[in-house]
Motif scaffolding. Structure first.
Motif, PDB file in Angstrom:
ATOM      1  N   SER A   1      10.625  11.162  -2.983  1.00 44.72           N
ATOM      2  CA  SER A   1       9.453  11.096  -2.107  1.00 44.72           C
ATOM      3  C   SER A   1       9.342   9.722  -1.463  1.00 44.72           C
ATOM      4  O   SER A   1       8.865   9.595  -0.336  1.00 44.72           O
ATOM      5  CB  SER A   1       8.174  11.446  -2.867  1.00 44.72           C
TER       6      SER A   1
ATOM      7  N   LEU B   1      -0.928  13.800  -7.040  1.00 42.15           N
ATOM      8  CA  LEU B   1      -0.870  12.347  -6.900  1.00 42.15           C
ATOM      9  C   LEU B   1      -1.154  11.611  -8.203  1.00 42.15           C
ATOM     10  O   LEU B   1      -0.998  10.406  -8.278  1.00 42.15           O
ATOM     11  CB  LEU B   1      -1.874  11.879  -5.844  1.00 42.15           C
TER      12      LEU B   1
ATOM     13  N   GLY C   1       4.152  13.529  -2.439  1.00 43.47           N
ATOM     14  CA  GLY C   1       5.013  12.477  -2.926  1.00 43.47           C
ATOM     15  C   GLY C   1       4.344  11.839  -4.107  1.00 43.47           C
ATOM     16  O   GLY C   1       3.281  11.293  -4.007  1.00 43.47           O
ATOM     17  N   LEU C   2       4.937  11.947  -5.209  1.00 43.87           N
ATOM     18  CA  LEU C   2       4.234  11.533  -6.397  1.00 43.87           C
ATOM     19  C   LEU C   2       5.084  10.613  -7.191  1.00 43.87           C
ATOM     20  O   LEU C   2       6.283  10.742  -7.270  1.00 43.87           O
ATOM     21  CB  LEU C   2       3.916  12.767  -7.215  1.00 43.87           C
ATOM     22  N   MET C   3       4.426   9.680  -7.776  1.00 41.86           N
ATOM     23  CA  MET C   3       5.119   8.794  -8.680  1.00 41.86           C
ATOM     24  C   MET C   3       5.868   9.614  -9.696  1.00 41.86           C
ATOM     25  O   MET C   3       5.325  10.436 -10.392  1.00 41.86           O
ATOM     26  CB  MET C   3       4.088   7.974  -9.404  1.00 41.86           C
TER      27      MET C   3
ATOM     28  N   PRO D   1      -0.169  10.442 -11.604  1.00 41.80           N
ATOM     29  CA  PRO D   1       1.033  10.363 -12.417  1.00 41.80           C
ATOM     30  C   PRO D   1       0.766  10.958 -13.791  1.00 41.80           C
ATOM     31  O   PRO D   1      -0.324  10.807 -14.333  1.00 41.80           O
ATOM     32  CB  PRO D   1       1.298   8.853 -12.517  1.00 41.80           C
TER      33      PRO D   1
ATOM     34  N   LEU E   1       0.085   3.336  -3.423  1.00 38.97           N
ATOM     35  CA  LEU E   1      -0.844   4.457  -3.370  1.00 38.97           C
ATOM     36  C   LEU E   1      -0.197   5.709  -2.824  1.00 38.97           C
ATOM     37  O   LEU E   1      -0.573   6.802  -3.192  1.00 38.97           O
ATOM     38  CB  LEU E   1      -2.065   4.079  -2.537  1.00 38.97           C
ATOM     39  N   VAL E   2       0.771   5.555  -1.949  1.00 39.29           N
ATOM     40  CA  VAL E   2       1.349   6.747  -1.353  1.00 39.29           C
ATOM     41  C   VAL E   2       2.373   7.384  -2.278  1.00 39.29           C
ATOM     42  O   VAL E   2       2.436   8.600  -2.395  1.00 39.29           O
ATOM     43  CB  VAL E   2       1.946   6.419   0.028  1.00 39.29           C
ATOM     44  N   THR E   3       3.168   6.578  -2.970  1.00 39.32           N
ATOM     45  CA  THR E   3       4.121   7.192  -3.892  1.00 39.32           C
ATOM     46  C   THR E   3       3.711   7.000  -5.345  1.00 39.32           C
ATOM     47  O   THR E   3       4.389   7.466  -6.239  1.00 39.32           O
ATOM     48  CB  THR E   3       5.536   6.615  -3.712  1.00 39.32           C
ATOM     49  N   GLY E   4       2.623   6.312  -5.587  1.00 40.50           N
ATOM     50  CA  GLY E   4       2.143   6.171  -6.952  1.00 40.50           C
ATOM     51  C   GLY E   4       2.936   5.194  -7.802  1.00 40.50           C
ATOM     52  O   GLY E   4       2.814   5.172  -9.008  1.00 40.50           O
TER      53      GLY E   4
ATOM     54  N   TYR F   1       0.835  -1.204   0.000  1.00 38.32           N
ATOM     55  CA  TYR F   1       0.000   0.000   0.000  1.00 38.32           C
ATOM     56  C   TYR F   1       0.868   1.252   0.000  1.00 38.32           C
ATOM     57  O   TYR F   1       0.636   2.185  -0.771  1.00 38.32           O
ATOM     58  CB  TYR F   1      -0.917  -0.016   1.219  1.00 38.32           C
ATOM     59  N   HIS F   2       1.853   1.270   0.868  1.00 35.17           N
ATOM     60  CA  HIS F   2       2.679   2.468   0.940  1.00 35.17           C
ATOM     61  C   HIS F   2       3.546   2.639  -0.299  1.00 35.17           C
ATOM     62  O   HIS F   2       3.912   3.748  -0.653  1.00 35.17           O
ATOM     63  CB  HIS F   2       3.537   2.449   2.205  1.00 35.17           C
TER      64      HIS F   2
END
Lengths: 354, 566
Positions: B514, B181, B30-32, B183, A312-315, A308-309
């Motif tokens: 991130s 968030l 924090g983004l992909m 991408p 969803l959190v960093t994509g 999950y982390h």
């Protein structure tokens, strides 16, 4: 035809194809002999699968049953098999804008990254530890509880007791965790009672050392009752005459349990144990997600919360897919091994190649 | 009944809903970064440095030299505020005006029919056709907007699919954290949404006076890839701070603190677990600002220093550890419970950090039962005689986009509707799109403030409110002292706002950068809560540097250089 030509081109493969084909008659004969199907025309026609009439005959015979499975197959296809194809994003640098078809391929880079991430291994370790503790301390409890419930003679009382022990299963984890916090937490019922009487308060709800104890207790409280259902059904199937004969022969309560009840439950216990083993990396998400920060990621990060982390959190959806894939493969291997073991022990397991 | 408060006006801090991936906004950022970098150079505005889909790129858009792309700021002479905001703080209105100003004299619409998509943090209202509020406002607009509302708590999942499926409404609203968030949003935005530059840049915006009235920084924030794409929602400068029970402190006869040590002393004095009262909730993020740590980077002597690497931040962690060690924090909060609001409102804790919007939300819930209930924001102070460094939020909290591929007249009509919905507090239009028709959906009480009728409660919603932003203002005059206290705090606090070296640059952070933050924040939580020693901080920082921190530093350094700020 094609097999033969490839066989000529690569002589080494010929034996392989032969052995691969060899077993196919064997199951058919075993089926015929072992299962005691009515001997006759249909059995003989079974030997040539693919030939027209028997298939149609079977279809004529079973079409209602087949029809009934269609909705289930549809569900599986739409919600399980099709999404399974999405696992290919594990080999991509996936992003939703480009989609599965447009995202760049990166081979095994995502796997490499996952396997070199110490947090992944920490999550695997936590998961296995929690699963092991659950197996030892949680798994037997529904069995014991089922035997206990089964021994309650008054039907009405039994119904009431069963309803009570089932009920927590229908509470959400949020509620369970909150309840535990309200009762056992540092400002909870017990702690306040202790404080007011001059004792030190309980500090288990945020103490990493107590984590395993707390989550196992929560699980027992929530799901032990629910787990009894299958065992109760199995108990109901045990032949009551056996108990009477044993009692006549002078067997006491313990003897009867040991020699009649438990052997009666054995197939179900083994079945559930195998399923549990296959599920060993799935210790649950919500319970751990909710309490991750209370106990710290060191002890409470399990594979599901890790994924999950990661996603969803960093994509980073690909990393999550990799971890999910690894989880699935490990689960499959464990199920196959456990099933094999069950066969060795003379049990049916979850399936048997007929 | 108090008027419907703009609860959802703070979707950035959506009332800290139960269990979002954590409330710390940094994590939302924090983004992909599987994204290709589409960094923008300052002078030429040409897209450069596409890293070709490989891993870990980030991207940045420059804003400070984009004045040609944004509307010329033409302030709207509306109702004069009772407490003008200073240093960028919002204006305050201690009462509703006697009469409302007409801001948009002509009906903006020409009978068009449009769809709109927006998140909603309240129950779904009856749909178009069964909702007289929609009918009334659409009548005022001269056009039909049909809303498709998303559940605000899961809006990120939905919008990810909406963007990936290229299935957007004519008017689509995105909270800013959702944009961060998604991408590849940078690439998607130009393909999905109309370039508003020709309609709004420079003096063109004079045709839309309510939009020209919006803050320029907020407009700059909505420039993507050298094009003005979105209509902003100007945000209050600060997101979170420590709220305290002013009524209870007055009962104790204790003055609010003016230094970290005083705060600690107050905590020790008031902490009373035997009687179910603890001094504190968690206020880690505010402590950083008190001790003077930067929000993210500090640019010093040609070097970028991350918050994690500053002594100020370390001091704040040590302070928080001291607070937790002393047992001043409620055990539920030690266990990361999400009930801090209830604990504060019921007096089980006295100080707690929350979104600023939590203040009037608490008033809405509690004042009815307990008329003496008072909260206030803890005065802003620094540590060791230094000034605090107040971390600014991004200038725009959400953006409204117009679907690409419509006729220019349609785009103009939609901008007219958005212009109507940007009318500020004190205007007739504001009352219309927020509270519906007077006498039907709301009544004005003795103070001139709107109170929703029964019909209003059933039908009025934030749909039109989310179709545009408007200048932020403190207007909740129905609560005693609220506007005065909040504005006083703001006008004091705003002078300590941080000079962020990256101010105005929209940055998609590199993924590894991130990603490295999760273990770091976990470690800090461990240290603050006493599960690890303070000594573990050095190792954690070294790990963070190795796992993405240094990579992030390089990326950010390049951004600075590209924009000539080094």
């Amino acid at each position: 035809m094609t097999e033969r030509t490839t066989g000529v081109a690569h002589p080494g493969t010929t034996p392989g194809t032969e052995t691969a084909q060899a077993p196919s008659p064997a199951p058919a004969s075993r089926r015929r002999g072992g299962r005691g199907r009515p001997p006759g025309g249909s059995a003989r026609r079974d030997r040539r699968p693919g030939s027209g009439p028997p298939f149609l005959a079977k279809l004529r015979r079973d079409w209602q049953l087949l029809l009934m499975t269609l909705p289930a197959i549809g569900l599986l296809a739409v919600f399980h098999y099709t999404p399974t194809l999405g696992n290919i994003i594990a080999f991509q640098e996936y992003n939703p804008w480009d989609g599965v078809l447009g995202s760049p391929w990166v081979g095994l880079a995502q796997f490499e990254r996952l396997f070199t991430d110490p947090r992944f291994w920490s999550a695997v370790g936590n998961t296995l530890l929690i699963a092991a503790v659950q197996l030892v301390f949680f798994f037997p409890i529904p069995i014991a509880l089922a035997i206990l419930l089964d021994s309650v003679m008054t039907p009405r009382l039994r119904l009431v007791l069963q309803s009570i022990v089932y009920m927590p299963h229908f509470f959400s984890w949020v509620l369970v965790v909150t309840l535990f916090q309200q009762i056992l937490g540092g400002a909870g019922l017990f702690s306040q009672m202790l404080r007011q009487n001059g004792y030190a308060p309980l500090e288990i709800m945020s103490n990493p050392d107590a984590f395993l104890f707390v989550v196992t207790s929560q699980m027992v409280w929530k799901d032990a009752g629910w787990g009894t259902i299958i065992f109760l059904a199995a108990l109901a199937a045990v032949n009551q005459n056996l108990y009477e004969s044993a009692a006549v022969d002078g067997a006491g309560r313990w003897r009867r349990m040991w020699h009649i009840t438990l052997p009666g439950l054995r197939p179900v216990i083994i079945l559930l144990l195998i399923l549990k083993l296959g599920d060993i990396l799935n210790v649950g998400f919500e319970q751990f997600y909710l309490q991750r920060d209370a106990f710290g990621a060191n002890v409470s990060e399990v594979l599901d919360t890790f994924i999950y982390h990661q996603t969803l959190v960093t994509g980073n959806f690909s990393a999550g897919a990799v971890a999910g894939l690894v989880k699935g493969v490990v689960g499959l291997v464990l199920i196959l091994v456990a099933n094999k073991l069950a066969h060795k022990m003379g049990e049916n397991g979850i399936y048997r190649r007929s | 009944m108090p008027p419907k408060p703009p609860r959802s006006a703070f979707p950035l801090y959506p009332a800290l809903p139960a269990r979002l991936p954590r409330v710390d906004r940094r994590r939302f950022l924090g983004l992909m970064g599987a994204s290709t970098a589409a960094a923008l150079t300052a002078g030429t505005l040409s897209s450069c440095g596409s890293t070709g889909g490989g891993g870990g790129g980030g991207s940045a858009s420059e804003a400070t030299t984009l004045d040609d792309l944004i509307p010329t700021h033409i302030p709207f002479e509306g109702v004069a505020p009772d407490i003008p905001g200073q240093h960028g703080a919002p204006d305050g209105f201690t009462s509703y005006p006697d009469s409302f100003i007409t801001a948009v004299p002509e009906t903006p619409g020409r009978g068009g029919e449009y769809t709109a998509m927006a998140p909603l943090w309240s129950p779904l209202p009856p749909g178009l056709g069964n909702n007289s509020f929609f009918d009334y406002v659409n009548g005022r607009l001269g056009a039909t907007i049909e809303f498709n509302f998303q559940d605000g708590n899961t809006v990120i999942d939905k919008m990810n699919a909406v963007v990936a499926g290229r299935d957007v409404a004519d008017i689509t609203m995105f909270p800013d954290w959702v944009i961060n968030l998604i991408p590849q949003f940078n690439r998607a935005v130009g393909e999905l949404f109309e370039d508003l530059t020709p309609h709004l840049a420079g003096d063109a915006a004079a045709a839309y006076p309510m939009l020209a009235n919006l803050d320029s920084d907020a407009w700059r924030w909505n420039v993507f890839n050298g094009k003005l794409q979105g209509v902003p929602w100007p945000a209050e400068p600060f997101g979170n701070w420590v709220l305290y029970r002013r009524d209870l402190l007055e009962e104790y006869g204790i003055e609010p603190p003016t230094s970290p040590d005083e705060l600690f002393a107050i905590g020790e004095e008031l902490n009373d677990p035997d009687n179910n009262r603890w001094a504190f909730g968690d206020f880690n993020l505010s402590m950083r600002q008190i001790f003077g740590a930067p929000k993210q980077w500090r640019y010093e002597g040609g070097e970028l220093i991350h918050m994690f690497e500053t002594d100020e931040w370390r001091a704040s962690v040590e302070y928080m550890r001291k607070v937790f060690d002393a047992g001043l924090v409620h055990p539920d909060i030690v266990a990361k419970g999400d009930n801090a609001k209830e604990l504060l409102n019921s007096g089980q804790i006295l100080f707690n950090q929350d979104g600023l919007g939590a203040w009037h939300e608490a008033y809405m819930g509690v004042l009815g039962d307990n008329p003496d209930f008072r909260l206030d924001l803890m005065p802003v102070f620094g540590a060791g005689g230094n000034d605090p460094v107040m971390h600014r939020g991004d200038p725009s909290a959400q953006s409204v986009f117009v679907r690409r591929g419509m006729e220019p007249e349609q785009v103009e009509e939609i901008l007219g509707l958005i212009n109507f919905c940007a009318a500020p507090f004190g205007t007739r239009e504001y009352m219309d799109y927020r509270y519906g028709e007077e006498g039907v959906h709301h009544e004005l009480n003795a103070d001139g403030a709107p109170e929703l009728t029964e019909l209003g409660h059933a039908e009025v919603n934030d749909g039109y409110y989310f179709v545009s932003g408007r200048p932020q203002a403190v207007t909740e005059s129905q609560y005693p002292d609220f506007v005065q206290w909040k504005c006083d705090w703001y006008n004091h606090a705003a002078q300590f706002a941080e000079e962020d070296p990256f101010a105005g640059i929209r940055i998609q952070r590199p993924e590894r950068f991130s990603g490295a933050e999760t273990p770091m924040t976990d470690k800090v939580e461990d240290i603050i809560r006493g599960r690890e020693d303070l000594g573990a901080l050095d190792q954690a920082i070294a790990d963070w540097r190795r796992d993405g921190g240094d990579q992030g530093r390089e990326f950010y350094m390049e951004v600075l250089q590209e924009h000539g700020r080094d």
